[in-house]
Design a protein around this motif. Structure first.
Motif, PDB file in Angstrom:
ATOM      1  N   HIS A   1     -17.109  37.674   3.483  1.00 63.74           N
ATOM      2  CA  HIS A   1     -18.297  36.881   3.171  1.00 63.74           C
ATOM      3  C   HIS A   1     -19.493  37.811   3.068  1.00 63.74           C
ATOM      4  O   HIS A   1     -19.856  38.499   4.043  1.00 63.74           O
ATOM      5  CB  HIS A   1     -18.536  35.814   4.238  1.00 63.74           C
ATOM      6  CG  HIS A   1     -17.479  34.745   4.246  1.00 63.74           C
ATOM      7  ND1 HIS A   1     -17.514  33.660   3.405  1.00 63.74           N
ATOM      8  CD2 HIS A   1     -16.351  34.618   4.979  1.00 63.74           C
ATOM      9  CE1 HIS A   1     -16.459  32.900   3.628  1.00 63.74           C
ATOM     10  NE2 HIS A   1     -15.724  33.456   4.584  1.00 63.74           N
ATOM     11  N   SER A   2     -20.126  37.846   1.905  1.00 61.77           N
ATOM     12  CA  SER A   2     -21.197  38.804   1.643  1.00 61.77           C
ATOM     13  C   SER A   2     -22.571  38.284   2.040  1.00 61.77           C
ATOM     14  O   SER A   2     -23.559  38.992   1.897  1.00 61.77           O
ATOM     15  CB  SER A   2     -21.206  39.157   0.149  1.00 61.77           C
ATOM     16  OG  SER A   2     -21.372  37.977  -0.629  1.00 61.77           O
TER      17      SER A   2
ATOM     18  N   GLU B   1     -14.255  34.109  -2.624  1.00 60.91           N
ATOM     19  CA  GLU B   1     -15.357  33.856  -1.694  1.00 60.91           C
ATOM     20  C   GLU B   1     -16.054  32.534  -2.025  1.00 60.91           C
ATOM     21  O   GLU B   1     -16.465  31.803  -1.118  1.00 60.91           O
ATOM     22  CB  GLU B   1     -16.350  35.015  -1.732  1.00 60.91           C
ATOM     23  CG  GLU B   1     -17.443  34.905  -0.667  1.00 60.91           C
ATOM     24  CD  GLU B   1     -18.365  36.107  -0.671  1.00 60.91           C
ATOM     25  OE1 GLU B   1     -19.357  36.088   0.093  1.00 60.91           O
ATOM     26  OE2 GLU B   1     -18.112  37.075  -1.437  1.00 60.91           O
ATOM     27  N   ARG B   2     -16.196  32.225  -3.308  1.00 62.24           N
ATOM     28  CA  ARG B   2     -16.805  30.930  -3.683  1.00 62.24           C
ATOM     29  C   ARG B   2     -15.977  29.769  -3.118  1.00 62.24           C
ATOM     30  O   ARG B   2     -16.508  28.804  -2.560  1.00 62.24           O
ATOM     31  CB  ARG B   2     -16.911  30.807  -5.205  1.00 62.24           C
ATOM     32  CG  ARG B   2     -17.958  31.724  -5.807  1.00 62.24           C
ATOM     33  CD  ARG B   2     -18.074  31.562  -7.306  1.00 62.24           C
ATOM     34  NE  ARG B   2     -19.093  32.462  -7.854  1.00 62.24           N
ATOM     35  CZ  ARG B   2     -18.866  33.455  -8.696  1.00 62.24           C
ATOM     36  NH1 ARG B   2     -17.633  33.670  -9.133  1.00 62.24           N
ATOM     37  NH2 ARG B   2     -19.848  34.217  -9.118  1.00 62.24           N
ATOM     38  N   ALA B   3     -14.651  29.830  -3.293  1.00 60.21           N
ATOM     39  CA  ALA B   3     -13.803  28.761  -2.774  1.00 60.21           C
ATOM     40  C   ALA B   3     -13.880  28.707  -1.254  1.00 60.21           C
ATOM     41  O   ALA B   3     -13.917  27.615  -0.656  1.00 60.21           O
ATOM     42  CB  ALA B   3     -12.359  28.971  -3.238  1.00 60.21           C
TER      43      ALA B   3
ATOM     44  N   ARG C   1     -27.743  35.224  -5.280  1.00 56.58           N
ATOM     45  CA  ARG C   1     -26.636  34.898  -4.363  1.00 56.58           C
ATOM     46  C   ARG C   1     -25.588  34.091  -5.134  1.00 56.58           C
ATOM     47  O   ARG C   1     -25.492  32.869  -5.004  1.00 56.58           O
ATOM     48  CB  ARG C   1     -27.171  34.102  -3.170  1.00 56.58           C
ATOM     49  CG  ARG C   1     -28.132  34.899  -2.293  1.00 56.58           C
ATOM     50  CD  ARG C   1     -28.857  34.030  -1.292  1.00 56.58           C
ATOM     51  NE  ARG C   1     -29.796  33.134  -1.949  1.00 56.58           N
ATOM     52  CZ  ARG C   1     -30.630  32.311  -1.295  1.00 56.58           C
ATOM     53  NH1 ARG C   1     -30.667  32.308   0.020  1.00 56.58           N
ATOM     54  NH2 ARG C   1     -31.427  31.508  -1.971  1.00 56.58           N
ATOM     55  N   PRO C   2     -24.801  34.756  -5.964  1.00 54.41           N
ATOM     56  CA  PRO C   2     -23.924  34.045  -6.901  1.00 54.41           C
ATOM     57  C   PRO C   2     -22.686  33.426  -6.266  1.00 54.41           C
ATOM     58  O   PRO C   2     -21.859  32.864  -6.979  1.00 54.41           O
ATOM     59  CB  PRO C   2     -23.531  35.157  -7.895  1.00 54.41           C
ATOM     60  CG  PRO C   2     -23.608  36.420  -7.103  1.00 54.41           C
ATOM     61  CD  PRO C   2     -24.749  36.228  -6.152  1.00 54.41           C
TER      62      PRO C   2
END
Length: 565
Positions: free
Chosen positions: A546-547, A488-490, A444-445
């Motif tokens: 969002h994955s 997506e990380r942000a 889940r990177p």
């Protein structure tokens, strides 16, 4: 060594130093005459280098690695620091502390940073902020040899002793807040008695002696800043008679080169230095002034000005009008003389300065003093007065000091007070906060893990303290990943701050960067500061997909049952 014995040692130290501290009252200004005859013309100079050594006590207030055990107070410790000052107020400091043997912990730090002081006579309050390395042993058998990073912020004060030519001071107290961050690695089973992440919040108290070296060239005694007084003798002359202008300065270093410059509104000047002459041939009856300036450097406190006036009377023997001051000379002797000076001679708008007059009269006749000013307000009737610069614009204020004897003879002198504007406050600037990484969870990177939450918790506290600030979060992607993963990380990091910490979403802006790794970097934007967005791209949050789970949520019985279903 027990705490009680350390208290006894500190009590004995203070008792030994008390006679030196009481030799002269610390906060009672010396009379002007006493200061003028002191062996040190620059009372209580600013030191260039301070070396401190003393006892240190450390009290952790929240320090564990996730277990029930908390770090305990350490009563055996020492602190050493070296501070070098760029000027009278600001310098750099290197500090080391050593707390080797607490009940279940130990702390050693080596840190550097900035220190600021504001010396008032022999009292020197200071504040400092430091950062560097921290070698800390944890409460669950974590080894003392593990290094991490730490930060210190605090304040204290020194008192300069009268002995040892002002080279020795006592530091009664230094109080600091300490934060140490040490990673011991994974917990080691069984029992998880070692490993873990230690975030130690603590305070420390120190006391000891300070050895002072060098001199920055300034002082905070009553002689701080240059002052120049000048007089014209005689004050009234016939055209063609010479006038001698005599000056005296205070607050300057007698060992340094001093430059005098003189100008006059009438007559011809000759001579140089402290005393010059004015030739009055050909001058019409009237009042003329001579302006003097003394300099020892380009700074305001190394310069001073003065002004003296003289009068040229009418000439001839028929119908000649002689001023009352001149006519009285024949009946009652010479008129009085006066000089005046302002200490300090340079002030800020709204500040006050003391005007001191030095007058004498042949035969010691009784004298009456009066004062006037070109701006501000002046009060006082004796040999000293107080000038308040309230309402005065930046520039020169001319103060006239006058004296009259009981026979009606008068004299006057002037001094100039410079009102300088306060410097504008520095513009606010952005600052980088902690960064979070996404390298640990390969499956889940883009998910915010527990270690990243610790960083985001610190960011939330900062934004809560600084309620008018904003935050820019820049997501990055590694080589081979799409820019969507950076966005997506942000976005996941923002979701944690807004949902779990209650931060207003409108205060957080998302962008993508080019760092080339799996990270989110955060920058705080205080009110009035400007963010440089040339190296990043704005994120359209409405299209971010969002994955999976944005961040880890602690499991409960309800969530476990829900997942089984």
């Amino acid at each position: 060594m027990q705490l009680r014995s350390w208290k006894s040692l500190l009590t004995a130290t203070v008792a030994a130093l008390l006679p030196s501290l009481l030799a002269v009252p610390a906060f009672v200004p010396l009379p002007a005459a006493a200061q003028a005859t002191a062996s040190n013309p620059n009372n209580w100079p600013f030191s260039r280098v301070d070396i401190f050594a003393g006892y240190s006590y450390l009290k952790p207030v929240h320090a564990n690695v996730g277990t029930a055990n908390e770090a305990q107070p350490i009563t055996t410790g020492a602190a050493v620091s070296v501070a070098g000052y760029f000027n009278n107020f600001l310098g750099a400091e290197l500090q080391g502390t050593y707390h080797p043997s607490g009940p279940n912990d130990c702390v050693t730090t080596v840190q550097g940073g900035l220190i600021a002081r504001y010396q008032v006579s022999r009292l020197v309050p200071f504040v400092h902020a430091l950062g560097g390395g921290a070698r800390t042993g944890g409460p669950d058998a974590q080894p003392c040899g593990t290094w991490g990073h730490g930060y210190t912020a605090g304040l204290g004060f020194d008192y300069i002793l009268h002995s040892f030519h002002d080279h020795l001071a006592v530091r009664p107290i230094e109080a600091d807040y300490n934060y140490n961050h040490v990673d011991y690695g994974p917990f080691v089973p069984p029992g998880n008695t070692s490993g873990g992440l230690l975030k130690m919040n603590a305070y420390s108290l120190s006391a000891g002696l300070v050895v002072r070296f060098g001199d920055t060239g300034g002082s905070r005694g009553t002689n701080y800043g240059a002052a120049l007084a000048c007089t014209a003798n005689p004050g009234v002359v016939n055209a063609g008679d010479p006038v001698t202008i005599t000056s005296s300065n205070t607050g300057l270093d007698a060992k340094k080169r001093t430059t005098y410059t003189w100008t006059t509104t009438g007559g011809k000047l000759s001579g140089s230095g402290e005393t010059v002459q004015v030739a009055t041939e050909g001058l019409a009856p009237g009042t003329y002034s001579v302006n003097g300036r003394v300099m020892q450097g380009g700074r305001a406190y190394q310069q001073a000005t003065c002004r003296a006036e003289f009068e040229v009377s009418g000439s001839g023997t028929t119908g000649t009008m002689i001023p009352a001051t001149k006519a009285a000379v024949g009946a009652s002797g010479a008129p009085p003389t006066i000089s005046c000076a302002a200490l300090p001679s340079t002030i800020r708008p709204g500040d006050s300065t003391t005007i001191t007059s030095t007058a004498s009269s042949p035969g010691d006749r009784p004298l009456t003093y009066s004062y006037s000013t070109s701006a501000g307000q002046i009060t006082g009737q004796g040999a000293s007065a107080m000038l308040n610069s309230g309402g005065a614009a930046p520039g020169d204020i001319v103060v006239t000091c006058s004296v009259a004897s009981d026979t009606g003879q008068t004299a006057s002198a002037t001094t100039i007070v410079q009102v300088v504007s306060a410097p504008a406050p520095p513009a606010p600037s952005t600052r980088s906060l902690c960064s979070i990484g996404f390298e640990r969870d390969k499956r889940r990177p883009v998910r915010v893990d527990n270690e990243a939450k610790g960083c985001l918790d610190d960011i939330a506290l900062t934004m809560q303290r600084e309620g008018d600030s904003e935050l820019v979060m820049i997501g990055n992607n590694a080589t081979g990943e799409s820019a969507d993963m950076a966005a997506e990380r942000a976005a996941n990091a923002k979701l944690y701050l807004t949902r779990e910490k209650g931060i207003d979403p409108g205060r957080i802006t998302l962008r993508t960067g080019q760092a080339g790794d799996r990270s989110v970097n955060s920058t705080l934007i205080p009110a009035g500061a400007t963010f440089d967005d040339t190296m990043s791209v704005a994120v359209n949050e409405g299209v971010v997909q969002h994955s999976g789970e944005a961040y880890g949520v602690p499991r409960t019985k309800t969530t476990r049952r829900t997942r089984r279903r």
